[in-house]
Motif scaffolding. Structure first.
Motif, PDB file in Angstrom:
ATOM      1  N   GLU A   1       3.912  22.441  -7.111  1.00 13.88           N
ATOM      2  CA  GLU A   1       4.699  22.726  -5.905  1.00 13.88           C
ATOM      3  C   GLU A   1       3.801  22.898  -4.682  1.00 13.88           C
ATOM      4  OE1 GLU A   1       7.646  21.798  -5.582  1.00 13.88           O
ATOM      5  OE2 GLU A   1       7.511  21.416  -7.725  1.00 13.88           O
ATOM      6  N   GLU A   2       2.660  23.561  -4.898  1.00 12.39           N
ATOM      7  CA  GLU A   2       1.696  23.725  -3.796  1.00 12.39           C
ATOM      8  C   GLU A   2       1.226  22.346  -3.306  1.00 12.39           C
ATOM      9  OE1 GLU A   2      -2.498  26.180  -3.351  1.00 12.39           O
ATOM     10  OE2 GLU A   2      -1.290  26.481  -5.154  1.00 12.39           O
ATOM     11  N   LEU A   3       0.911  21.477  -4.264  1.00 15.20           N
ATOM     12  CA  LEU A   3       0.433  20.133  -3.916  1.00 15.20           C
ATOM     13  C   LEU A   3       1.521  19.331  -3.195  1.00 15.20           C
ATOM     14  CD1 LEU A   3      -1.795  17.956  -4.131  1.00 15.20           C
ATOM     15  CD2 LEU A   3      -0.798  17.294  -6.329  1.00 15.20           C
ATOM     16  N   ARG A   4       2.758  19.446  -3.708  1.00 17.90           N
ATOM     17  CA  ARG A   4       3.874  18.709  -3.074  1.00 17.90           C
ATOM     18  C   ARG A   4       4.036  19.143  -1.613  1.00 17.90           C
ATOM     19  NH1 ARG A   4       6.848  18.789  -8.426  1.00 17.90           N
ATOM     20  NH2 ARG A   4       7.036  16.564  -8.905  1.00 17.90           N
ATOM     21  N   ALA A   5       3.969  20.446  -1.369  1.00 21.63           N
ATOM     22  CA  ALA A   5       4.159  20.964  -0.009  1.00 21.63           C
ATOM     23  C   ALA A   5       3.025  20.494   0.899  1.00 21.63           C
ATOM     24  CB  ALA A   5       4.218  22.491  -0.046  1.00 21.63           C
ATOM     25  N   GLU A   6       1.817  20.516   0.365  1.00 21.73           N
ATOM     26  CA  GLU A   6       0.643  20.087   1.147  1.00 21.73           C
ATOM     27  C   GLU A   6       0.747  18.607   1.522  1.00 21.73           C
ATOM     28  OE1 GLU A   6      -3.614  19.214  -0.437  1.00 21.73           O
ATOM     29  OE2 GLU A   6      -3.313  21.377  -0.631  1.00 21.73           O
ATOM     30  N   ARG A   7       1.161  17.786   0.561  1.00 21.99           N
ATOM     31  CA  ARG A   7       1.260  16.339   0.807  1.00 21.99           C
ATOM     32  C   ARG A   7       2.415  16.025   1.749  1.00 21.99           C
ATOM     33  NH1 ARG A   7      -1.159  12.820  -3.190  1.00 21.99           N
ATOM     34  NH2 ARG A   7       0.702  11.514  -3.389  1.00 21.99           N
ATOM     35  N   ALA A   8       3.517  16.747   1.584  1.00 19.48           N
ATOM     36  CA  ALA A   8       4.712  16.475   2.393  1.00 19.48           C
ATOM     37  C   ALA A   8       4.408  16.640   3.879  1.00 19.48           C
ATOM     38  CB  ALA A   8       5.851  17.392   1.971  1.00 19.48           C
ATOM     39  N   GLN A   9       3.639  17.670   4.214  1.00 17.61           N
ATOM     40  CA  GLN A   9       3.429  17.894   5.653  1.00 17.61           C
ATOM     41  C   GLN A   9       2.417  16.913   6.260  1.00 17.61           C
ATOM     42  OE1 GLN A   9       0.612  19.612   7.137  1.00 17.61           O
ATOM     43  NE2 GLN A   9      -0.428  20.115   5.230  1.00 17.61           N
ATOM     44  N   ARG A  10       1.795  16.071   5.444  1.00 15.82           N
ATOM     45  CA  ARG A  10       0.898  15.040   5.989  1.00 15.82           C
ATOM     46  C   ARG A  10       1.637  13.738   6.331  1.00 15.82           C
ATOM     47  NH1 ARG A  10      -3.378  14.549   1.452  1.00 15.82           N
ATOM     48  NH2 ARG A  10      -4.136  12.813   2.717  1.00 15.82           N
ATOM     49  N   VAL A  11       2.917  13.666   5.965  1.00 17.67           N
ATOM     50  CA  VAL A  11       3.669  12.424   6.202  1.00 17.67           C
ATOM     51  C   VAL A  11       4.399  12.508   7.542  1.00 17.67           C
ATOM     52  CG1 VAL A  11       5.511  10.925   5.329  1.00 17.67           C
ATOM     53  CG2 VAL A  11       3.991  12.107   3.713  1.00 17.67           C
ATOM     54  N   PRO A  12       4.158  11.569   8.473  1.00 13.71           N
ATOM     55  CA  PRO A  12       4.816  11.638   9.780  1.00 13.71           C
ATOM     56  C   PRO A  12       6.346  11.560   9.705  1.00 13.71           C
ATOM     57  CG  PRO A  12       2.964  10.121   9.844  1.00 13.71           C
ATOM     58  CD  PRO A  12       3.151  10.496   8.411  1.00 13.71           C
ATOM     59  N   LEU A  13       6.870  10.728   8.807  1.00 15.61           N
ATOM     60  CA  LEU A  13       8.318  10.505   8.755  1.00 15.61           C
ATOM     61  C   LEU A  13       9.029  11.706   8.121  1.00 15.61           C
ATOM     62  CD1 LEU A  13      10.429   8.219   9.344  1.00 15.61           C
ATOM     63  CD2 LEU A  13      10.138   7.522   6.958  1.00 15.61           C
ATOM     64  N   LYS A  14      10.154  12.090   8.742  1.00 14.09           N
ATOM     65  CA  LYS A  14      10.960  13.190   8.203  1.00 14.09           C
ATOM     66  C   LYS A  14      11.273  12.954   6.722  1.00 14.09           C
ATOM     67  CE  LYS A  14      15.471  15.322   8.991  1.00 14.09           C
ATOM     68  NZ  LYS A  14      16.696  15.236   9.783  1.00 14.09           N
ATOM     69  N   GLY A  15      11.171  13.993   5.925  1.00 14.36           N
ATOM     70  CA  GLY A  15      11.511  13.853   4.508  1.00 14.36           C
ATOM     71  C   GLY A  15      10.320  14.000   3.576  1.00 14.36           C
TER      72      GLY A  15
ATOM     73  N   GLU B   1       1.060  15.144 -11.053  1.00 15.01           N
ATOM     74  CA  GLU B   1       0.504  15.729 -12.279  1.00 15.01           C
ATOM     75  C   GLU B   1      -1.019  15.565 -12.289  1.00 15.01           C
ATOM     76  OE1 GLU B   1       3.546  14.776 -12.207  1.00 15.01           O
ATOM     77  OE2 GLU B   1       4.699  16.064 -13.533  1.00 15.01           O
ATOM     78  N   GLY B   2      -1.468  14.337 -11.920  1.00 16.32           N
ATOM     79  CA  GLY B   2      -2.901  14.036 -11.978  1.00 16.32           C
ATOM     80  C   GLY B   2      -3.722  14.900 -11.023  1.00 16.32           C
ATOM     81  N   ILE B   3      -3.316  14.965  -9.757  1.00 15.04           N
ATOM     82  CA  ILE B   3      -4.139  15.668  -8.751  1.00 15.04           C
ATOM     83  C   ILE B   3      -4.015  17.188  -8.906  1.00 15.04           C
ATOM     84  CG2 ILE B   3      -4.538  16.007  -6.268  1.00 15.04           C
ATOM     85  CD1 ILE B   3      -3.577  13.094  -5.846  1.00 15.04           C
ATOM     86  N   SER B   4      -2.808  17.697  -9.247  1.00 16.68           N
ATOM     87  CA  SER B   4      -2.666  19.160  -9.377  1.00 16.68           C
ATOM     88  C   SER B   4      -3.562  19.656 -10.522  1.00 16.68           C
ATOM     89  CB  SER B   4      -1.207  19.578  -9.591  1.00 16.68           C
ATOM     90  OG  SER B   4      -0.725  19.070 -10.801  1.00 16.68           O
ATOM     91  N   ARG B   5      -3.630  18.847 -11.579  1.00 20.96           N
ATOM     92  CA  ARG B   5      -4.502  19.221 -12.708  1.00 20.96           C
ATOM     93  C   ARG B   5      -5.972  19.188 -12.266  1.00 20.96           C
ATOM     94  NH1 ARG B   5      -3.799  15.118 -16.220  1.00 20.96           N
ATOM     95  NH2 ARG B   5      -1.583  15.465 -16.155  1.00 20.96           N
ATOM     96  N   ALA B   6      -6.360  18.096 -11.598  1.00 20.26           N
ATOM     97  CA  ALA B   6      -7.763  17.945 -11.185  1.00 20.26           C
ATOM     98  C   ALA B   6      -8.192  19.050 -10.227  1.00 20.26           C
ATOM     99  CB  ALA B   6      -7.970  16.571 -10.549  1.00 20.26           C
ATOM    100  N   ARG B   7      -7.269  19.459  -9.324  1.00 17.84           N
ATOM    101  CA  ARG B   7      -7.641  20.465  -8.321  1.00 17.84           C
ATOM    102  C   ARG B   7      -7.332  21.891  -8.754  1.00 17.84           C
ATOM    103  NH1 ARG B   7      -5.129  18.777  -2.759  1.00 17.84           N
ATOM    104  NH2 ARG B   7      -5.757  20.915  -2.340  1.00 17.84           N
ATOM    105  N   GLY B   8      -6.641  22.048  -9.879  1.00 19.49           N
ATOM    106  CA  GLY B   8      -6.316  23.389 -10.371  1.00 19.49           C
ATOM    107  C   GLY B   8      -5.321  24.123  -9.476  1.00 19.49           C
TER     108      GLY B   8
ATOM    109  N   MET C   1       0.855  -1.192   0.000  1.00 19.73           N
ATOM    110  CA  MET C   1       0.000   0.000   0.000  1.00 19.73           C
ATOM    111  C   MET C   1       0.890   1.240   0.000  1.00 19.73           C
ATOM    112  SD  MET C   1      -3.161  -0.910   2.597  1.00 19.73           S
ATOM    113  CE  MET C   1      -2.198  -0.990   4.099  1.00 19.73           C
ATOM    114  N   PRO C   2       1.167   1.802  -1.184  1.00 18.11           N
ATOM    115  CA  PRO C   2       1.925   3.056  -1.189  1.00 18.11           C
ATOM    116  C   PRO C   2       1.071   4.174  -0.583  1.00 18.11           C
ATOM    117  CG  PRO C   2       1.864   2.052  -3.389  1.00 18.11           C
ATOM    118  CD  PRO C   2       0.853   1.347  -2.543  1.00 18.11           C
ATOM    119  N   GLY C   3       1.750   5.109   0.067  1.00 10.35           N
ATOM    120  CA  GLY C   3       1.062   6.261   0.660  1.00 10.35           C
ATOM    121  C   GLY C   3       1.155   7.470  -0.245  1.00 10.35           C
ATOM    122  N   LEU C   4       1.577   8.589   0.334  1.00 12.01           N
ATOM    123  CA  LEU C   4       1.696   9.824  -0.447  1.00 12.01           C
ATOM    124  C   LEU C   4       3.040   9.810  -1.167  1.00 12.01           C
ATOM    125  CD1 LEU C   4       0.178  12.010   2.359  1.00 12.01           C
ATOM    126  CD2 LEU C   4      -0.802  11.768   0.070  1.00 12.01           C
ATOM    127  N   MET C   5       2.994   9.558  -2.474  1.00 12.83           N
ATOM    128  CA  MET C   5       4.216   9.391  -3.253  1.00 12.83           C
ATOM    129  C   MET C   5       4.371  10.560  -4.229  1.00 12.83           C
ATOM    130  SD  MET C   5       4.526   6.482  -1.770  1.00 12.83           S
ATOM    131  CE  MET C   5       5.886   5.488  -2.349  1.00 12.83           C
TER     132      MET C   5
END
Ligand SMILES: NC(=O)c1ccc[n+]([C@@H]2O[C@H](COP(=O)([O-])OP(=O)(O)OC[C@H]3O[C@@H](n4cnc5c(N)ncnc54)[C@H](O)[C@@H]3O)[C@@H](O)[C@H]2O)c1
Length: 266
Positions: A213-227, A202-209, A191-195
């Motif tokens: 970079e905004e999407l990457r930053a938003e997803r990154a802060q939802r991951v508990p593990l550093k990085g 590309e898929g979600i940034s397009r769908a959400r408009g 089960m991959p998580g936020l990859m």
């Protein structure tokens, strides 16, 4: 140095990828398996994309074959199995990697045809590839199946059809592991998580408009593990372990590769 999959033959479905800045799961799995000694049948409904993966593999002096098939169709799954046997003589490993997300919609707005399409790509494809590959593995005395599920199967997500279909993939994994364990066929899922892959970014940034970079930053802060987010290589290394004989006592497992996301409850 000996490769961890020396002498093995693998089928990877969805071995091409969504175009984008980074490598996708299917392509990373295919490349890593080839680097570790496997010969790989690269299955994709988009032949040109599978051929790009083929070029990356053969440039490194490894053996592969790109094959066009739509794994939601029984006849294509039969042809895929025969092509692998004809070219490589056996099938040791099957990676059911194809998947599609769809929109974040519940039952009121989700169209019936989208529900059916998402279930066909994510869940029915596992049933159909198994139908043709398992008898071959049985005749060989064993084999390994790895299903690429998603952390969405167990985490809250507004993508109703995606979540439900990935939960079905997990159920298929456990059922097949019990049914075919006595025949030496191991079946596990990842089960991959936020990859940080094109399918997601590309898929979600397009769908959400919103910007990538905004999407990457938003997803990154939802991951508990550093990085922050993981990459397709994280999925690929988990698949490599499960495919190898190092995992010979592991079957029916559903492995999160998610930087701890699924461990956070509440
Ligand atoms: N990227 C993520 O963030 C993420 C997270 C969790 C789970 N996953 C899962 O990972 C898997 C795929 O990841 P990826 O990065 O390789 O995706 P991708 O979109 O980059 O590649 C998928 C490939 O599958 C092919 N494909 C789609 N439907 C097909 C069909 N019916 N028959 C044959 N080929 C088909 C596409 O042409 C594409 O080349 C999916 O199962 C997905 O649900 C991804």
């Amino acid at each position: 140095m000996a490769g961890r999959l020396d002498g093995k033959v693998a089928i990877v479905t969805g071995a091409g990828q969504t175009p984008g800045d980074t490598i996708g799961n299917g392509r990373a799995i295919s490349l890593l398996f080839a680097r570790e000694g496997a010969r790989v049948l690269l299955v994709d409904k988009n032949l040109a994309s599978a051929q790009e993966t083929y070029l990356l593999i053969t440039r490194e002096g490894k053996d592969a074959l790109a094959f066009e098939a739509d794994v939601t169709r029984a006849d294509d799954c039969r042809r895929m199995t025969e092509a692998c046997l004809e070219r490589f003589g056996k099938i040791d490993i099957l990676v059911n990697n194809v998947g599609t997300g769809g929109e974040a919609l519940g039952p009121v707005k989700l169209k019936e045809e989208d529900w059916d399409r998402i279930f066909a790509v994510n869940a029915k494809s596992v049933f159909l590839t198994s139908k043709y590959v398992i008898p071959r593995m049985e005749a060989q005395g064993g084999g390994v199946i790895i299903n690429i599920s998603s952390i969405a199967a167990v985490c809250a997500t507004p993508m109703l059809a995606y979540r439900s279909s990935k939960a079905a993939v997990n159920a298929l994994t456990q059922s097949l592991a019990i049914m075919y364990g006595p025949l030496g066929i191991r079946v596990n899922s990842i089960m991959p998580g936020l990859m940080d892959t094109p399918m997601a970014i590309e898929g979600i940034s397009r769908a959400r408009g919103i910007s990538k970079e905004e999407l990457r930053a938003e997803r990154a802060q939802r991951v508990p593990l550093k990085g922050g987010m993981g990459t397709a290589w994280d999925t690929a290394y988990a698949a490599l372990f499960l495919a190898s004989d190092e995992a010979k006592f592991i079957t029916g497992a559903i492995l999160p590769v998610d930087g701890g996301q699924s461990a956070r409850i509440g």
